[in-house]
Design a protein around this motif. Sequence first.
Motif, PDB file in Angstrom:
ATOM      1  N   ASP A  50       0.870  -1.171   0.000  1.00 44.01           N
ATOM      2  CA  ASP A  50       0.000   0.000   0.000  1.00 44.01           C
ATOM      3  C   ASP A  50       0.911   1.227   0.000  1.00 44.01           C
ATOM      4  O   ASP A  50       1.344   1.697   1.050  1.00 44.01           O
ATOM      5  CB  ASP A  50      -0.904  -0.005   1.238  1.00 44.01           C
ATOM      6  N   GLY A  51       1.230   1.714  -1.207  1.00 46.36           N
ATOM      7  CA  GLY A  51       2.231   2.764  -1.304  1.00 46.36           C
ATOM      8  C   GLY A  51       3.598   2.198  -0.923  1.00 46.36           C
ATOM      9  O   GLY A  51       4.035   1.183  -1.458  1.00 46.36           O
ATOM     10  N   ASP A  52       4.242   2.833   0.040  1.00 42.57           N
ATOM     11  CA  ASP A  52       5.525   2.335   0.530  1.00 42.57           C
ATOM     12  C   ASP A  52       5.373   1.456   1.761  1.00 42.57           C
ATOM     13  O   ASP A  52       6.365   0.969   2.299  1.00 42.57           O
ATOM     14  CB  ASP A  52       6.455   3.512   0.858  1.00 42.57           C
TER      15      ASP A  52
ATOM     16  N   TYR B 191       8.803 -11.915  -1.441  1.00 49.53           N
ATOM     17  CA  TYR B 191       8.692 -11.885   0.024  1.00 49.53           C
ATOM     18  C   TYR B 191       9.233 -10.558   0.535  1.00 49.53           C
ATOM     19  O   TYR B 191      10.093  -9.928  -0.084  1.00 49.53           O
ATOM     20  CB  TYR B 191       9.485 -13.033   0.648  1.00 49.53           C
ATOM     21  N   VAL B 192       8.719 -10.159   1.691  1.00 46.39           N
ATOM     22  CA  VAL B 192       9.163  -8.936   2.335  1.00 46.39           C
ATOM     23  C   VAL B 192       9.528  -9.272   3.782  1.00 46.39           C
ATOM     24  O   VAL B 192       8.911 -10.134   4.402  1.00 46.39           O
ATOM     25  CB  VAL B 192       8.054  -7.853   2.287  1.00 46.39           C
ATOM     26  N   MET B 193      10.567  -8.624   4.308  1.00 51.53           N
ATOM     27  CA  MET B 193      10.942  -8.810   5.703  1.00 51.53           C
ATOM     28  C   MET B 193      10.722  -7.515   6.449  1.00 51.53           C
ATOM     29  O   MET B 193      11.055  -6.430   5.955  1.00 51.53           O
ATOM     30  CB  MET B 193      12.394  -9.261   5.822  1.00 51.53           C
TER      31      MET B 193
ATOM     32  N   ASP C  51       4.969   0.395   8.346  1.00 53.00           N
ATOM     33  CA  ASP C  51       5.375   1.542   7.527  1.00 53.00           C
ATOM     34  C   ASP C  51       6.729   1.296   6.860  1.00 53.00           C
ATOM     35  O   ASP C  51       7.488   0.397   7.240  1.00 53.00           O
ATOM     36  CB  ASP C  51       5.361   2.835   8.351  1.00 53.00           C
ATOM     37  N   ALA C  52       7.015   2.098   5.870  1.00 46.60           N
ATOM     38  CA  ALA C  52       8.191   1.900   5.024  1.00 46.60           C
ATOM     39  C   ALA C  52       9.482   1.892   5.826  1.00 46.60           C
ATOM     40  O   ALA C  52      10.450   1.205   5.470  1.00 46.60           O
ATOM     41  CB  ALA C  52       8.240   2.987   3.954  1.00 46.60           C
TER      42      ALA C  52
ATOM     43  N   HIS D  88      12.614  -5.403   0.751  1.00 51.07           N
ATOM     44  CA  HIS D  88      11.492  -5.489  -0.182  1.00 51.07           C
ATOM     45  C   HIS D  88      11.673  -6.740  -1.057  1.00 51.07           C
ATOM     46  O   HIS D  88      12.757  -7.347  -1.074  1.00 51.07           O
ATOM     47  CB  HIS D  88      11.436  -4.236  -1.057  1.00 51.07           C
ATOM     48  N   PRO D  89      10.639  -7.131  -1.815  1.00 51.15           N
ATOM     49  CA  PRO D  89      10.744  -8.349  -2.631  1.00 51.15           C
ATOM     50  C   PRO D  89      11.948  -8.379  -3.573  1.00 51.15           C
ATOM     51  O   PRO D  89      12.587  -9.422  -3.739  1.00 51.15           O
ATOM     52  CB  PRO D  89       9.419  -8.369  -3.392  1.00 51.15           C
ATOM     53  N   ASP D  90      12.285  -7.242  -4.187  1.00 47.25           N
ATOM     54  CA  ASP D  90      13.422  -7.237  -5.108  1.00 47.25           C
ATOM     55  C   ASP D  90      14.766  -7.306  -4.392  1.00 47.25           C
ATOM     56  O   ASP D  90      15.807  -7.546  -5.012  1.00 47.25           O
ATOM     57  CB  ASP D  90      13.372  -6.002  -6.011  1.00 47.25           C
ATOM     58  N   GLN D  91      14.760  -7.135  -3.072  1.00 49.27           N
ATOM     59  CA  GLN D  91      15.983  -7.204  -2.270  1.00 49.27           C
ATOM     60  C   GLN D  91      16.080  -8.504  -1.463  1.00 49.27           C
ATOM     61  O   GLN D  91      17.153  -8.834  -0.949  1.00 49.27           O
ATOM     62  CB  GLN D  91      16.014  -6.036  -1.265  1.00 49.27           C
TER      63      GLN D  91
END
Length: 374
Positions: free
Chosen positions: A142-144, A175-177, A214-215, A221-224
């Motif tokens: 949702d946004g960042d 995936y996100v951490m 929150d960001a 992030h998924p690309d990281q």
Amino acid sequence: MSNKAQATGLLDSVIALVKTDLAPLASAIDQQGVYPADFLHKLGALGGFGATAPAELDGSGLGLATQNDIITQVGQECGSTAFLVWCQTACVGYLLHTSNLTARTRYLRAVASGEKLSGTGMSNAVKHLAGIERIHLNARRDGDDYIVTGSLPWVSNVGEEHLAMVAAAVEDGGYVMLVVHGNAEGVSLHPCPEFAGLEGTQTLNIRLKNARIDAGDVLAHPDQFNHYLSRIKPGFVLSQTGMGFGVIQASLKTIRESNAATAHVNQYLDDQGDDLSHALQQLHEQAHTLAAQADVGRAAVLDVLKLRAATSELTLRAANSAILHAGAKGFLMRHPAQRRLREAVFVAIVTPALKHLRKEIAALEADHLQTEAA
């Protein structure tokens, strides 16, 4: 002061604190589920969580080998508390390697100093990525920010004022951490069924329902994520050997004490103290070598997994031998041998469990064989 002298001084301080503040609590931690929060805060203030953090971030910069030795010293007295120290130091590692400077600035000093306690909720994600179970947390962007829903059945070293660091599957892939606050809106903590051991680890069920992260609290992030996981995994796995080393050292103490009166019959047992001690020394040397490599991002994952598996196997052998050496006395609740046996089993089942390790080792070795044959 040289790094060696600094490490020796830090370990001496840790040993003294373990003797004065942890040893008197060990039975209560095991039998009554006492959570040693004061000890953890004091250990953090001594620098007991910050060996891998650089001096400019209030760490000692002594490296993973020293951090592992600290966990070992705690584990000689109490395996449950050694596990908590591992949880805290794993979270220091997560924060050190995130590219999100906001998250690092917000939390690293507080976690490394023990001011803010933190649990690592990565067991489910690590098992999921090894093809063992489904992912339990799901996120949508949702946004960042991320909105996260799901439940983790048991996460240790958590509470309303604590942090938890977890991973979730993102609905559009990857995936996100994330860093989760125990008292955040949409986050609730629930007790787990009573454990046979490790009750003093404040292990709770974490449930998230549309919890907004929150960001600034996103570690990867998924690309990281894949690169980030490859950077944190060696330290995550390798530092668990300290838990095993501590239980082995304590088991060797029981063997020595038992032999003072019954060596004439204990000599017929399969695993003798000298043999176990020699095997421990070999694993300890391997751990120091791999720790130095992990500090600079060069530790081979296969070597780390093999060492972790060998540590589980030796911990089980040593604790089993200790209670056999102690005999019937080892079954008394006041005797440490029965506690060590339960702690040893935990070393072999905490993620990555021995069966998990063997699965990953087999897969990596098969990949290597295919590459060589190509």
